[in-house]
Design a protein around this motif. Structure first.
Motif, PDB file in Angstrom:
ATOM      1  N   SER A  16       0.819  -1.202   0.000  1.00 16.29           N
ATOM      2  CA  SER A  16       0.000   0.000   0.000  1.00 16.29           C
ATOM      3  C   SER A  16       0.857   1.258   0.000  1.00 16.29           C
ATOM      4  O   SER A  16       0.521   2.247  -0.667  1.00 16.29           O
ATOM      5  N   ALA A  17       1.968   1.237   0.719  1.00 15.31           N
ATOM      6  CA  ALA A  17       2.862   2.398   0.750  1.00 15.31           C
ATOM      7  C   ALA A  17       3.395   2.710  -0.643  1.00 15.31           C
ATOM      8  O   ALA A  17       3.490   3.882  -1.040  1.00 15.31           O
ATOM      9  N   PHE A  18       3.729   1.678  -1.415  1.00 18.98           N
ATOM     10  CA  PHE A  18       4.228   1.901  -2.771  1.00 18.98           C
ATOM     11  C   PHE A  18       3.115   2.402  -3.688  1.00 18.98           C
ATOM     12  O   PHE A  18       3.356   3.252  -4.561  1.00 18.98           O
ATOM     13  N   MET A  19       1.903   1.893  -3.525  1.00 17.59           N
ATOM     14  CA  MET A  19       0.801   2.361  -4.360  1.00 17.59           C
ATOM     15  C   MET A  19       0.457   3.823  -4.059  1.00 17.59           C
ATOM     16  O   MET A  19       0.184   4.607  -4.976  1.00 17.59           O
ATOM     17  N   VAL A  20       0.457   4.181  -2.792  1.00 13.53           N
ATOM     18  CA  VAL A  20       0.201   5.581  -2.431  1.00 13.53           C
ATOM     19  C   VAL A  20       1.293   6.479  -3.007  1.00 13.53           C
ATOM     20  O   VAL A  20       1.024   7.584  -3.487  1.00 13.53           O
ATOM     21  N   THR A  21       2.546   5.993  -2.987  1.00  8.91           N
ATOM     22  CA  THR A  21       3.653   6.760  -3.568  1.00  8.91           C
ATOM     23  C   THR A  21       3.445   6.973  -5.061  1.00  8.91           C
ATOM     24  O   THR A  21       3.630   8.086  -5.579  1.00  8.91           O
ATOM     25  N   GLY A  22       3.063   5.911  -5.781  1.00  9.22           N
ATOM     26  CA  GLY A  22       2.824   6.046  -7.209  1.00  9.22           C
ATOM     27  C   GLY A  22       1.723   7.042  -7.529  1.00  9.22           C
ATOM     28  O   GLY A  22       1.863   7.882  -8.430  1.00  9.22           O
ATOM     29  N   VAL A  58       1.168  14.200   1.031  1.00  9.80           N
ATOM     30  CA  VAL A  58       1.168  12.729   1.023  1.00  9.80           C
ATOM     31  C   VAL A  58       2.399  12.202   0.300  1.00  9.80           C
ATOM     32  O   VAL A  58       2.941  11.148   0.655  1.00  9.80           O
ATOM     33  N   PHE A  59       2.870  12.929  -0.710  1.00  6.01           N
ATOM     34  CA  PHE A  59       4.053  12.504  -1.455  1.00  6.01           C
ATOM     35  C   PHE A  59       5.242  12.324  -0.520  1.00  6.01           C
ATOM     36  O   PHE A  59       5.953  11.309  -0.586  1.00  6.01           O
ATOM     37  N   PHE A  60       5.489  13.277   0.369  1.00  3.49           N
ATOM     38  CA  PHE A  60       6.639  13.194   1.270  1.00  3.49           C
ATOM     39  C   PHE A  60       6.498  12.030   2.257  1.00  3.49           C
ATOM     40  O   PHE A  60       7.446  11.261   2.463  1.00  3.49           O
ATOM     41  N   SER A  61       5.330  11.898   2.864  1.00  8.41           N
ATOM     42  CA  SER A  61       5.141  10.837   3.848  1.00  8.41           C
ATOM     43  C   SER A  61       5.145   9.453   3.204  1.00  8.41           C
ATOM     44  O   SER A  61       5.694   8.498   3.760  1.00  8.41           O
ATOM     45  N   SER A  62       4.554   9.316   2.007  1.00 13.81           N
ATOM     46  CA  SER A  62       4.499   8.004   1.358  1.00 13.81           C
ATOM     47  C   SER A  62       5.870   7.566   0.856  1.00 13.81           C
ATOM     48  O   SER A  62       6.224   6.384   0.951  1.00 13.81           O
ATOM     49  N   VAL A  63       6.647   8.508   0.310  1.00 12.86           N
ATOM     50  CA  VAL A  63       8.001   8.174  -0.131  1.00 12.86           C
ATOM     51  C   VAL A  63       8.849   7.729   1.053  1.00 12.86           C
ATOM     52  O   VAL A  63       9.646   6.776   0.962  1.00 12.86           O
ATOM     53  N   MET A  64       8.671   8.389   2.195  1.00 14.32           N
ATOM     54  CA  MET A  64       9.411   7.998   3.395  1.00 14.32           C
ATOM     55  C   MET A  64       9.055   6.576   3.816  1.00 14.32           C
ATOM     56  O   MET A  64       9.941   5.764   4.113  1.00 14.32           O
ATOM     57  N   SER A  65       7.763   6.246   3.805  1.00 15.23           N
ATOM     58  CA  SER A  65       7.346   4.901   4.188  1.00 15.23           C
ATOM     59  C   SER A  65       7.864   3.855   3.206  1.00 15.23           C
ATOM     60  O   SER A  65       8.359   2.793   3.613  1.00 15.23           O
TER      61      SER A  65
END
Length: 478
Positions: free
Chosen positions: A109-115, A386-393
Motif C-alpha cells: 500500500s505504501a508503494f501504491m500511495v507513492t505512485g 502525502v508525497f513526502f510521507s508516502s516516499v518515506m514509508s
C-alpha cells in the motif's frame, strides 16, 4: 463498479456462510443470538480460509492478486481526485481479496500511495488558477507549516498503535472516520449550493442582458464580469498557464526536503522495535527512545522557524499566500493563531493516521475544508504532503528488507496510471460543469468506503482475537 464488486463479494460470502450452516436447514423460527453468532463465525472462517488458500498458493501472483490489482486501480483513480493517498482502501482490498497478511499489505500500500502521489504532484506542481490570482494550486505555505508536525504525529501515533488494544483502535477509527465523512459530505453540499447560486445569478444576468432590461453601459460592464467569471469557472485545473511568470518556490521546496530528510534519517537510524535498523541497536533500548524523542525538537524548531519567517515576510507583504486561499475572512484576523491552526491540525491528522495505520491525507483533507481552504487547493496540497510521507514509508520498507519488490513496483505503476486517469476525468468534469465541489464529493466517497472496509476488517480481527482468548487489553510498546 468498485462498490458493486465489493458488495457482491460480501453477499457471496454471507450467503455461503449461511448456506453451509447446518442449523439453517431446519430453522423455522426467528434467528436467535446463537445462530447469528454461528453465522458470523462461519463468515469469518470462510474469509480466513480464502486468505489461507491464497497465502499457500505456489505463486504470489494469483487470480486473486489480479482482482485486487483491478480494484486498487479503481480505488486509486477515485482517491486521486481528492488528493488523498487511498491507503484506507488499498489495505482492506489486499488483505480481504488477495489474502495477504497485514504487514505485506501495508508495504504494498505504501508503494501504491507513492505512485499515485507522484502522478498528483506532477500534474499540480506547475499548475495555476486564475480563481486564486494566478497562484499555484499547491499551497507551499500550508505544506511547510503542516509537514513537520504531521511527521511527528505519525511517529506518536505508531507508538499508540502498539499500546492500544485492537478493539479500541477499531472503535476510534469507526467513530472518527464517520465524523470526518459527515463533515466532508456537508462541506461538499455547501460548496455545491454556493456554486449553484453563483450559476443562477450568472444565468439570470445573461437573460436580463438578452432581454435588454439593462442599459448598454451597465450591460457591457456586467457582461465583462460575466465573461471573467465564466473563464474562472471553466478553467481546466490540469492545463498550465503559459503567460504566468510565477516560478517554483525553490527555497520552500528545499526546506520541505530538509524536513523530510531529517525525519527520514531519524527513522533509519532508529529502526523498528524488532531491531531492523541500518546500525546495530538494541530494540526499544535507551538509544532507540533517545532517537525517537529527537523528533519532538525537530518538529518544534522547524515549525517555529517557518512561522517566524512568515511573520517577517508578512511585514513586507500585505497578503500572505495562505490568506489568499482561504474563503473564510474571519480566520485572517489573527495571523499568529491562524498560522498555528495548520500545525495543530497536521499533528492530529498524523497522530490518528499512525494509530489507524493509514496515511494522513485522508484525515487532514477534511480539516482543511473545514477551515475554508478551496477544494482544488486542498486536493493539490494534500497530495503534495502525502508525497513526502508516502516516499518515506516506501523507502523504509525497501531499505529494511522488504519482500516482493517487483509486485510493489507493478502496483505502484498501476496506481500512477490510475491517478492520472482519475485526474483527467475530474478535470474534464470540472471544466464541463464548473463545479469544484466534485473534488470534495470524491473525498467523501473514499472516506465512506474506507470506513466500511477498514471497520469491517478490524471487527473481524477483533472477533477472532476474542474467540481465541487472546489478551485484549493495553500493551507495552515493546
Amino acid at each position: 463498479m468498485k462498490t458493486l464488486s465489493l458488495a457482491c463479494l460480501l453477499v457471496f460470502l454471507t450467503f455461503s456462510a449461511f448456506k453451509f450452516n447446518p442449523s439453517n436447514a431446519k430453522q423455522t423460527h426467528p434467528i436467535s443470538d446463537n445462530n447469528m453468532l454461528n453465522t458470523i463465525d462461519h463468515l469469518r472462517d470462510r474469509i480466513y480460509q480464502w486468505r489461507n488458500e491464497a497465502q499457500e498458493s505456489q505463486t504470489f501472483v494469483s487470480w486473486l492478486m489480479v482482482l485486487a490489482g483491478v480494484l486498487c486501480f479503481i480505488a486509486s483513480s477515485i482517491s486521486s481526485a481528492g488528493g488523498i493517498g487511498g491507503g484506507g482502501l488499498f489495505i482492506p482490498i489486499l488483505t480481504i481479496v488477495a489474502g495477504l497478511d497485514l504487514k505485506t499489505a501495508s508495504s504494498l500500500s505504501a508503494f501504491m500511495v507513492t505512485g499515485g502521489s507522484i502522478a498528483n504532484v506532477m500534474c499540480n506542481l506547475c499548475r495555476k488558477s486564475t480563481k486564486l490570482g494566478g497562484k499555484s494550486l499547491i499551497d507551499y505555505d500550508i505544506a511547510l507549516l503542516s509537514e513537520p508536525c504531521m511527521l511527528l504525529g505519525v511517529s506518536v501515533g505508531v507508538i499508540c498503535n502498539l499500546v492500544f488494544p485492537e478493539w479500541l483502535i477499531t472503535a476510534l477509527f469507526a467513530v472518527f472516520l464517520a465524523w470526518c465523512t459527515s463533515k466532508t459530505c456537508n462541506s461538499a453540499m455547501r460548496f455545491w449550493r454556493n456554486e449553484s447560486e453563483e450559476m443562477r445569478k450568472k444565468f439570470g444576468l445573461a437573460e436580463k442582458l438578452e432581454k435588454g432590461q439593462l442599459g448598454n453601459e451597465v450591460g457591457t460592464t456586467e457582461e465583462n464580469k460575466e465573461n471573467e467569471g465564466s473563464k474562472s469557472i471553466e478553467e481546466p485545473l490540469l492545463i498550465p498557464e503559459v503567460n504566468s511568470n510565477e516560478r517554483l518556490p525553490w527555497l520552500k521546496l528545499g526546506v520541505l526536503f530538509l524536513v523530510w530528510f531529517s525525519f527520514f534519517s531519524v527513522y533509519l537510524l532508529r529502526g523498528n522495535k524488532y531491531g531492523q535498523s541500518i546500525i546495530p541497536m538494541e530494540p526499544c533500548g535507551l538509544e532507540y527512545w533517545i532517537l525517537s524523542s529527537v523528533q519532538v525538537p525537530l518538529a518544534v524548531v522547524f515549525t517555529a522557524w517557518i512561522v517566524f519567517r512568515k511573520e517577517r515576510l508578512q511585514d513586507q507583504q500585505e497578503i500572505t499566500s495562505i490568506e489568499m486561499t482561504l474563503q473564510c475572512p474571519d480566520l485572517t484576523k489573527n495571523s499568529a493563531s491562524h498560522k498555528l491552526v495548520f500545525p495543530l491540525m497536521a499533528f492530529l491528522a498524523g497522530l490518528l493516521g499512525g494509530v489507524f495505520g493509514i496515511g494522513g491525507g485522508m484525515l487532514i483533507s477534511p480539516f482543511l475544508l473545514q477551515v475554508g481552504v478551496a477544494p482544488e487547493v486542498t486536493a493539490a496540497t494534500c497530495s503534495f504532503m502525502v508525497f513526502f510521507s508516502s516516499v518515506m514509508s516506501a523507502l523504509q520498507y525497501l531499505l529494511l528488507g522488504m519482500e516482493h519488490i517487483e509486485i510493489a513496483l507493478i502496483l505502484a505503476t498501476i496506481s500512477f496510471i490510475a491517478s492520472l486517469l482519475g485526474l483527467l476525468v475530474v478535470q474534464k468534469a470540472i471544466q464541463k460543469y464548473g463545479r469544484t465541489s466534485l473534488i470534495v464529493f470524491s473525498v467523501g466517497i473514499v472516506m465512506s468506503l474506507s470506513a466500511v472496509l477498514m471497520t469491517s476488517f478490524g471487527a473481524i480481527e477483533v472477533w477472532k482475537d476474542y474467540n481465541s482468548g487472546k489478551y485484549m487489553g493495553f500493551k507495552l510498546p515493546c
